[in-house]
Design a protein around this motif. Structure first.
Motif, PDB file in Angstrom:
ATOM      1  N   GLN A   1      40.481 -49.192  -1.024  1.00 55.87           N
ATOM      2  CA  GLN A   1      40.687 -49.646  -2.410  1.00 55.87           C
ATOM      3  C   GLN A   1      41.821 -50.679  -2.459  1.00 55.87           C
ATOM      4  O   GLN A   1      41.722 -51.679  -3.171  1.00 55.87           O
ATOM      5  CB  GLN A   1      41.029 -48.456  -3.320  1.00 55.87           C
ATOM      6  CG  GLN A   1      39.904 -47.472  -3.468  1.00 55.87           C
ATOM      7  CD  GLN A   1      39.104 -47.741  -4.722  1.00 55.87           C
ATOM      8  OE1 GLN A   1      39.582 -48.355  -5.644  1.00 55.87           O
ATOM      9  NE2 GLN A   1      37.874 -47.263  -4.727  1.00 55.87           N
TER      10      GLN A   1
ATOM     11  N   ILE B   1      40.453 -53.957  -1.163  1.00 47.74           N
ATOM     12  CA  ILE B   1      39.557 -54.562  -2.154  1.00 47.74           C
ATOM     13  C   ILE B   1      40.372 -55.198  -3.266  1.00 47.74           C
ATOM     14  O   ILE B   1      40.096 -56.323  -3.689  1.00 47.74           O
ATOM     15  CB  ILE B   1      38.562 -53.515  -2.703  1.00 47.74           C
ATOM     16  CG1 ILE B   1      37.579 -53.113  -1.606  1.00 47.74           C
ATOM     17  CG2 ILE B   1      37.843 -54.037  -3.935  1.00 47.74           C
ATOM     18  CD1 ILE B   1      36.674 -51.956  -1.975  1.00 47.74           C
ATOM     19  N   ARG B   2      41.412 -54.495  -3.737  1.00 47.51           N
ATOM     20  CA  ARG B   2      42.258 -55.050  -4.801  1.00 47.51           C
ATOM     21  C   ARG B   2      42.990 -56.299  -4.318  1.00 47.51           C
ATOM     22  O   ARG B   2      43.137 -57.263  -5.069  1.00 47.51           O
ATOM     23  CB  ARG B   2      43.251 -54.006  -5.283  1.00 47.51           C
ATOM     24  CG  ARG B   2      42.620 -52.969  -6.151  1.00 47.51           C
ATOM     25  CD  ARG B   2      43.654 -52.048  -6.754  1.00 47.51           C
ATOM     26  NE  ARG B   2      43.001 -51.001  -7.501  1.00 47.51           N
ATOM     27  CZ  ARG B   2      43.404 -49.753  -7.540  1.00 47.51           C
ATOM     28  NH1 ARG B   2      44.488 -49.388  -6.874  1.00 47.51           N
ATOM     29  NH2 ARG B   2      42.747 -48.869  -8.243  1.00 47.51           N
TER      30      ARG B   2
ATOM     31  N   ASP C   1      41.969 -58.379  -1.977  1.00 46.90           N
ATOM     32  CA  ASP C   1      40.976 -59.461  -1.919  1.00 46.90           C
ATOM     33  C   ASP C   1      40.644 -59.965  -3.324  1.00 46.90           C
ATOM     34  O   ASP C   1      40.539 -61.166  -3.559  1.00 46.90           O
ATOM     35  CB  ASP C   1      39.690 -58.990  -1.227  1.00 46.90           C
ATOM     36  CG  ASP C   1      39.853 -58.845   0.281  1.00 46.90           C
ATOM     37  OD1 ASP C   1      40.847 -59.384   0.817  1.00 46.90           O
ATOM     38  OD2 ASP C   1      38.988 -58.209   0.906  1.00 46.90           O
ATOM     39  N   ALA C   2      40.462 -59.037  -4.253  1.00 51.17           N
ATOM     40  CA  ALA C   2      40.158 -59.424  -5.635  1.00 51.17           C
ATOM     41  C   ALA C   2      41.306 -60.224  -6.227  1.00 51.17           C
ATOM     42  O   ALA C   2      41.095 -61.228  -6.923  1.00 51.17           O
ATOM     43  CB  ALA C   2      39.870 -58.192  -6.487  1.00 51.17           C
ATOM     44  N   ALA C   3      42.517 -59.800  -5.939  1.00 55.22           N
ATOM     45  CA  ALA C   3      43.687 -60.528  -6.446  1.00 55.22           C
ATOM     46  C   ALA C   3      43.712 -61.948  -5.892  1.00 55.22           C
ATOM     47  O   ALA C   3      44.003 -62.907  -6.623  1.00 55.22           O
ATOM     48  CB  ALA C   3      44.972 -59.790  -6.083  1.00 55.22           C
ATOM     49  N   GLN C   4      43.407 -62.101  -4.605  1.00 58.90           N
ATOM     50  CA  GLN C   4      43.405 -63.432  -3.994  1.00 58.90           C
ATOM     51  C   GLN C   4      42.320 -64.307  -4.612  1.00 58.90           C
ATOM     52  O   GLN C   4      42.547 -65.479  -4.922  1.00 58.90           O
ATOM     53  CB  GLN C   4      43.212 -63.343  -2.478  1.00 58.90           C
ATOM     54  CG  GLN C   4      43.263 -64.680  -1.788  1.00 58.90           C
ATOM     55  CD  GLN C   4      44.594 -65.378  -1.979  1.00 58.90           C
ATOM     56  OE1 GLN C   4      45.646 -64.791  -1.788  1.00 58.90           O
ATOM     57  NE2 GLN C   4      44.572 -66.633  -2.387  1.00 58.90           N
ATOM     58  N   ILE C   5      41.136 -63.749  -4.805  1.00 56.04           N
ATOM     59  CA  ILE C   5      40.039 -64.511  -5.403  1.00 56.04           C
ATOM     60  C   ILE C   5      40.400 -64.923  -6.821  1.00 56.04           C
ATOM     61  O   ILE C   5      40.214 -66.079  -7.208  1.00 56.04           O
ATOM     62  CB  ILE C   5      38.729 -63.680  -5.373  1.00 56.04           C
ATOM     63  CG1 ILE C   5      38.248 -63.538  -3.922  1.00 56.04           C
ATOM     64  CG2 ILE C   5      37.658 -64.308  -6.245  1.00 56.04           C
ATOM     65  CD1 ILE C   5      37.149 -62.507  -3.733  1.00 56.04           C
ATOM     66  N   LEU C   6      40.929 -63.994  -7.610  1.00 55.25           N
ATOM     67  CA  LEU C   6      41.345 -64.333  -8.975  1.00 55.25           C
ATOM     68  C   LEU C   6      42.435 -65.392  -8.964  1.00 55.25           C
ATOM     69  O   LEU C   6      42.428 -66.312  -9.780  1.00 55.25           O
ATOM     70  CB  LEU C   6      41.839 -63.088  -9.710  1.00 55.25           C
ATOM     71  CG  LEU C   6      40.761 -62.183 -10.282  1.00 55.25           C
ATOM     72  CD1 LEU C   6      41.379 -60.932 -10.873  1.00 55.25           C
ATOM     73  CD2 LEU C   6      39.958 -62.914 -11.335  1.00 55.25           C
TER      74      LEU C   6
ATOM     75  N   MET D   1      45.893 -61.536 -13.242  1.00 53.57           N
ATOM     76  CA  MET D   1      46.390 -61.873 -11.910  1.00 53.57           C
ATOM     77  C   MET D   1      47.845 -61.438 -11.741  1.00 53.57           C
ATOM     78  O   MET D   1      48.232 -60.929 -10.695  1.00 53.57           O
ATOM     79  CB  MET D   1      46.258 -63.370 -11.670  1.00 53.57           C
ATOM     80  CG  MET D   1      46.582 -63.786 -10.266  1.00 53.57           C
ATOM     81  SD  MET D   1      46.427 -65.550 -10.049  1.00 53.57           S
ATOM     82  CE  MET D   1      47.837 -66.111 -10.972  1.00 53.57           C
TER      83      MET D   1
ATOM     84  N   LEU E   1      48.181 -57.763 -10.905  1.00 51.02           N
ATOM     85  CA  LEU E   1      47.693 -57.333  -9.591  1.00 51.02           C
ATOM     86  C   LEU E   1      48.755 -57.574  -8.537  1.00 51.02           C
ATOM     87  O   LEU E   1      49.639 -58.419  -8.702  1.00 51.02           O
ATOM     88  CB  LEU E   1      46.419 -58.092  -9.236  1.00 51.02           C
ATOM     89  CG  LEU E   1      45.195 -57.799 -10.101  1.00 51.02           C
ATOM     90  CD1 LEU E   1      44.066 -58.758  -9.743  1.00 51.02           C
ATOM     91  CD2 LEU E   1      44.748 -56.359  -9.930  1.00 51.02           C
TER      92      LEU E   1
END
Length: 184
Positions: A7, A10-11, A13-18, A145, A148
């Motif tokens: 988790q 994933i967070r 990676d999601a933070a980087q994408i955002l 962002m 996160l």
């Protein structure tokens, strides 16, 4: 690897994408505004040129019709020499009639060109819609962002492609890809 560590990854990676998306939003808006502006300028220029050409075509048509009528009247006059003058006048009248017909066809063509410029209005509407969506999405994405965790290591950022402002030069395929990814 535990569920908690998965988790966390994933967070991250999601933070980087955002983070990357939020960083690219202002540039995307700037590019869309530039496309809208350039499209509008091009359409306005074409419409102005067509309007001027229509005026020229109408003047040629009118003069051709007047010349044709005058030559026909002169050809029927008894004050000039015989058959040769009449034949010459008829040739001139036929030419003037042809010129008038040509001008009428050209005027019609110019009207069709003007009507085909409606793409600017449609593309402008699409660009405005996307720009407004990006303007609405950017602040909440920035807030999200910030809430996160910071990215562990920066991923390679990819420049946004597409139609460029004068200081950025990429290829048309890139803007096509961008619009396709947005569903257009």
């Amino acid at each position: 690897m535990s569920d908690a560590s998965i988790q966390t990854l994933i967070r991250a990676d999601a933070a980087q994408i955002l983070h990357n998306v939020v960083d690219e939003l202002p540039d995307a808006r700037e590019r869309l505004a530039y496309v809208r502006s350039m499209t509008e300028q091009a359409a306005t220029k074409v419409l102005n040129l067509v309007e001027a050409a229509q005026e020229d075509a109408e003047a040629v048509r009118k003069k051709g019709r007047e010349l044709s009528d005058a030559l026909n009247r002169l050809a029927l006059s008894t004050n000039i020499s015989q058959d040769r003058a009449r034949a010459l006048m008829k040739l001139c009248a036929a030419y003037a009639a042809d010129a008038a017909s040509f001008a009428a066809r050209e005027k019609s063509l110019h009207t069709e060109i003007m009507m085909s410029q409606d793409f600017q209005d449609l593309s402008g509407q699409v660009i405005n819609k996307v720009s407004k969506m990006l303007e609405r999405a950017e602040p909440p994405l920035r807030d999200l962002m910030q809430s996160l965790p910071a990215p562990v290591e920066p991923l390679e950022t990819q420049e946004l492609g597409g139609v460029q402002t004068p200081d950025k030069a990429l290829k048309q395929d890139d803007v096509d890809d961008l619009l396709a990814s947005l569903g257009f």
